[in-house]
Write a protein that holds these residues in place. Structure first.
Motif, PDB file in Angstrom:
ATOM      1  N   CYS A  46       0.802  -1.222   0.000  1.00  0.00           N
ATOM      2  CA  CYS A  46       0.000   0.000   0.000  1.00  0.00           C
ATOM      3  C   CYS A  46       0.835   1.273   0.000  1.00  0.00           C
ATOM      4  O   CYS A  46       0.288   2.360   0.176  1.00  0.00           O
ATOM      5  CB  CYS A  46      -0.943  -0.009   1.199  1.00  0.00           C
ATOM      6  SG  CYS A  46      -0.082  -0.123   2.776  1.00  0.00           S
ATOM      7  N   SER A  47       2.140   1.169  -0.170  1.00  0.00           N
ATOM      8  CA  SER A  47       2.971   2.368  -0.126  1.00  0.00           C
ATOM      9  C   SER A  47       2.585   3.301  -1.264  1.00  0.00           C
ATOM     10  O   SER A  47       2.280   2.878  -2.367  1.00  0.00           O
ATOM     11  CB  SER A  47       4.452   2.010  -0.211  1.00  0.00           C
ATOM     12  OG  SER A  47       4.754   1.494  -1.488  1.00  0.00           O
ATOM     13  N   ALA A  48       2.568   4.562  -0.950  1.00  0.00           N
ATOM     14  CA  ALA A  48       2.235   5.598  -1.931  1.00  0.00           C
ATOM     15  C   ALA A  48       2.539   6.927  -1.264  1.00  0.00           C
ATOM     16  O   ALA A  48       2.918   6.982  -0.087  1.00  0.00           O
ATOM     17  CB  ALA A  48       0.764   5.509  -2.323  1.00  0.00           C
ATOM     18  N   ASP A  49       2.341   7.992  -1.999  1.00  0.00           N
ATOM     19  CA  ASP A  49       2.508   9.305  -1.388  1.00  0.00           C
ATOM     20  C   ASP A  49       1.644   9.390  -0.135  1.00  0.00           C
ATOM     21  O   ASP A  49       0.465   9.043  -0.158  1.00  0.00           O
ATOM     22  CB  ASP A  49       2.085  10.409  -2.359  1.00  0.00           C
ATOM     23  CG  ASP A  49       3.059  10.548  -3.523  1.00  0.00           C
ATOM     24  OD1 ASP A  49       4.189  10.051  -3.419  1.00  0.00           O
ATOM     25  OD2 ASP A  49       2.678  11.164  -4.523  1.00  0.00           O
ATOM     26  N   TYR A  50       2.247   9.812   0.938  1.00  0.00           N
ATOM     27  CA  TYR A  50       1.561  10.023   2.216  1.00  0.00           C
ATOM     28  C   TYR A  50       1.033   8.754   2.873  1.00  0.00           C
ATOM     29  O   TYR A  50       0.234   8.827   3.798  1.00  0.00           O
ATOM     30  CB  TYR A  50       0.423  11.046   2.080  1.00  0.00           C
ATOM     31  CG  TYR A  50       0.910  12.398   1.634  1.00  0.00           C
ATOM     32  CD1 TYR A  50       1.613  13.223   2.501  1.00  0.00           C
ATOM     33  CD2 TYR A  50       0.680  12.829   0.333  1.00  0.00           C
ATOM     34  CE1 TYR A  50       2.080  14.455   2.082  1.00  0.00           C
ATOM     35  CE2 TYR A  50       1.147  14.064  -0.095  1.00  0.00           C
ATOM     36  CZ  TYR A  50       1.837  14.873   0.786  1.00  0.00           C
ATOM     37  OH  TYR A  50       2.292  16.078   0.367  1.00  0.00           O
ATOM     38  N   THR A  90       5.234  12.012  14.164  1.00  0.00           N
ATOM     39  CA  THR A  90       4.275  12.755  14.985  1.00  0.00           C
ATOM     40  C   THR A  90       2.836  12.372  14.665  1.00  0.00           C
ATOM     41  O   THR A  90       1.924  12.751  15.386  1.00  0.00           O
ATOM     42  CB  THR A  90       4.445  14.272  14.790  1.00  0.00           C
ATOM     43  OG1 THR A  90       4.246  14.578  13.410  1.00  0.00           O
ATOM     44  CG2 THR A  90       5.827  14.726  15.237  1.00  0.00           C
ATOM     45  N   GLY A  91       2.655  11.650  13.581  1.00  0.00           N
ATOM     46  CA  GLY A  91       1.316  11.234  13.186  1.00  0.00           C
ATOM     47  C   GLY A  91       1.360  10.564  11.828  1.00  0.00           C
ATOM     48  O   GLY A  91       2.431  10.167  11.362  1.00  0.00           O
ATOM     49  N   PHE A  92       0.213  10.452  11.186  1.00  0.00           N
ATOM     50  CA  PHE A  92       0.160   9.793   9.890  1.00  0.00           C
ATOM     51  C   PHE A  92      -1.034  10.319   9.088  1.00  0.00           C
ATOM     52  O   PHE A  92      -1.975  10.892   9.637  1.00  0.00           O
ATOM     53  CB  PHE A  92       0.083   8.276  10.048  1.00  0.00           C
ATOM     54  CG  PHE A  92      -1.137   7.800  10.797  1.00  0.00           C
ATOM     55  CD1 PHE A  92      -2.270   7.402  10.107  1.00  0.00           C
ATOM     56  CD2 PHE A  92      -1.145   7.747  12.177  1.00  0.00           C
ATOM     57  CE1 PHE A  92      -3.389   6.957  10.782  1.00  0.00           C
ATOM     58  CE2 PHE A  92      -2.262   7.303  12.866  1.00  0.00           C
ATOM     59  CZ  PHE A  92      -3.394   6.918  12.165  1.00  0.00           C
ATOM     60  N   TRP A  93      -0.962  10.119   7.785  1.00  0.00           N
ATOM     61  CA  TRP A  93      -2.045  10.487   6.879  1.00  0.00           C
ATOM     62  C   TRP A  93      -2.930   9.276   6.652  1.00  0.00           C
ATOM     63  O   TRP A  93      -2.438   8.183   6.406  1.00  0.00           O
ATOM     64  CB  TRP A  93      -1.483  10.956   5.528  1.00  0.00           C
ATOM     65  CG  TRP A  93      -0.784  12.258   5.604  1.00  0.00           C
ATOM     66  CD1 TRP A  93       0.558  12.457   5.695  1.00  0.00           C
ATOM     67  CD2 TRP A  93      -1.380  13.554   5.593  1.00  0.00           C
ATOM     68  NE1 TRP A  93       0.837  13.790   5.747  1.00  0.00           N
ATOM     69  CE2 TRP A  93      -0.340  14.489   5.687  1.00  0.00           C
ATOM     70  CE3 TRP A  93      -2.692  14.013   5.520  1.00  0.00           C
ATOM     71  CZ2 TRP A  93      -0.569  15.856   5.702  1.00  0.00           C
ATOM     72  CZ3 TRP A  93      -2.909  15.378   5.539  1.00  0.00           C
ATOM     73  CH2 TRP A  93      -1.855  16.280   5.635  1.00  0.00           C
ATOM     74  N   THR A  97      -5.316  12.242   2.851  1.00  0.00           N
ATOM     75  CA  THR A  97      -5.908  13.565   3.047  1.00  0.00           C
ATOM     76  C   THR A  97      -6.121  13.950   4.508  1.00  0.00           C
ATOM     77  O   THR A  97      -6.162  15.135   4.826  1.00  0.00           O
ATOM     78  CB  THR A  97      -7.284  13.657   2.345  1.00  0.00           C
ATOM     79  OG1 THR A  97      -8.135  12.636   2.860  1.00  0.00           O
ATOM     80  CG2 THR A  97      -7.143  13.507   0.838  1.00  0.00           C
ATOM     81  N   ASP A  98      -6.298  12.997   5.380  1.00  0.00           N
ATOM     82  CA  ASP A  98      -6.629  13.290   6.774  1.00  0.00           C
ATOM     83  C   ASP A  98      -5.444  13.009   7.689  1.00  0.00           C
ATOM     84  O   ASP A  98      -4.997  11.864   7.790  1.00  0.00           O
ATOM     85  CB  ASP A  98      -7.831  12.444   7.217  1.00  0.00           C
ATOM     86  CG  ASP A  98      -9.055  12.711   6.380  1.00  0.00           C
ATOM     87  OD1 ASP A  98      -9.295  13.889   6.054  1.00  0.00           O
ATOM     88  OD2 ASP A  98      -9.763  11.739   6.034  1.00  0.00           O
ATOM     89  N   TRP A  99      -4.962  14.058   8.362  1.00  0.00           N
ATOM     90  CA  TRP A  99      -3.827  13.931   9.262  1.00  0.00           C
ATOM     91  C   TRP A  99      -4.320  13.514  10.646  1.00  0.00           C
ATOM     92  O   TRP A  99      -5.240  14.118  11.195  1.00  0.00           O
ATOM     93  CB  TRP A  99      -3.072  15.251   9.361  1.00  0.00           C
ATOM     94  CG  TRP A  99      -1.939  15.214  10.329  1.00  0.00           C
ATOM     95  CD1 TRP A  99      -1.875  15.802  11.554  1.00  0.00           C
ATOM     96  CD2 TRP A  99      -0.689  14.536  10.165  1.00  0.00           C
ATOM     97  NE1 TRP A  99      -0.673  15.538  12.163  1.00  0.00           N
ATOM     98  CE2 TRP A  99       0.072  14.761  11.328  1.00  0.00           C
ATOM     99  CE3 TRP A  99      -0.147  13.756   9.142  1.00  0.00           C
ATOM    100  CZ2 TRP A  99       1.350  14.237  11.488  1.00  0.00           C
ATOM    101  CZ3 TRP A  99       1.133  13.239   9.322  1.00  0.00           C
ATOM    102  CH2 TRP A  99       1.859  13.482  10.473  1.00  0.00           C
TER     103      TRP A  99
END
Length: 189
Positions: A46-50, A90-93, A97-99
């Protein structure tokens, strides 16, 4: 241009990027992830931008792939010193689109690929030339980068034919903590 098709453009682009034995850092991760995808057919690549991780198992387990090569596409005076980015985030997308703010590492298992050939036989595209250090997230030190000496102290590398077994072993080593009323993985994810 007349006669130019999507397939022709894809072929030209792929040959430009992957047509030589040494693949630039920007695209080498695709090679390594393709090797891992072949070794772990039950996992979703599932790797992709973000993307927050590179692979997800149907049970929700997350896997991150990192790679390092000692021979680069450019001329160097000495082989590159292998290291991998293992920094906590610090987090993930989610869905790109949603941080979501959530401190910690973004995977339960880390697969650290190493290509250590530095002579003229080096070919980043050859799965047999890669070694993999497979670690459960909790075994990683609390550093931003992991060097080769530390990786070797933590676990013995395996070839691609033993990758699935090493991932199963790393998963069996995960730590569990008791939450309110149930058993949860110790990973932040």
């Amino acid at each position: 241009m007349e006669g130019l098709t999507t397939e022709i453009v894809k072929r030209i682009a792929a040959d430009t990027i992957f047509g030589k034995p040494l693949v630039t850092n920007v695209y080498r991760s695709v090679i390594v992830e393709a090797i891992v995808a072949t070794a772990l057919p039950d996992w979703n690549w599932c790797s992709a931008d973000y993307a927050s991780c590179d692979f997800i198992h149907p049970d929700g387990t997350r896997l991150e792939v990192k790679q390092s090569a000692m021979r680069q596409t450019w001329v160097t005076k000495a082989p590159s010193k292998p290291s991998w980015d293992i920094a906590a985030r610090t987090g993930f997308w989610e869905n790109g689109t949603d941080w979501t703010e959530r401190a910690g590492r973004n995977a339960d298992v880390y697969v650290l690929g190493l290509h250590d050939l530095v002579d003229d036989n080096a070919d980043h595209r050859d799965p047999a030339q890669w070694q993999f250090f497979v670690l459960s997230e909790h075994r990683l030190p609390s550093t931003k980068r992991l060097g080769l000496a530390t990786a070797m102290r933590l676990v013995q590398p395996v070839g691609c034919s033993d990758l699935a077994g090493a991932v199963r072993k790393a998963l069996s080593e995960r730590r569990f903590v008791y939450g309110t009323g149930d058993l949860q993985r110790s990973s932040a994810w």
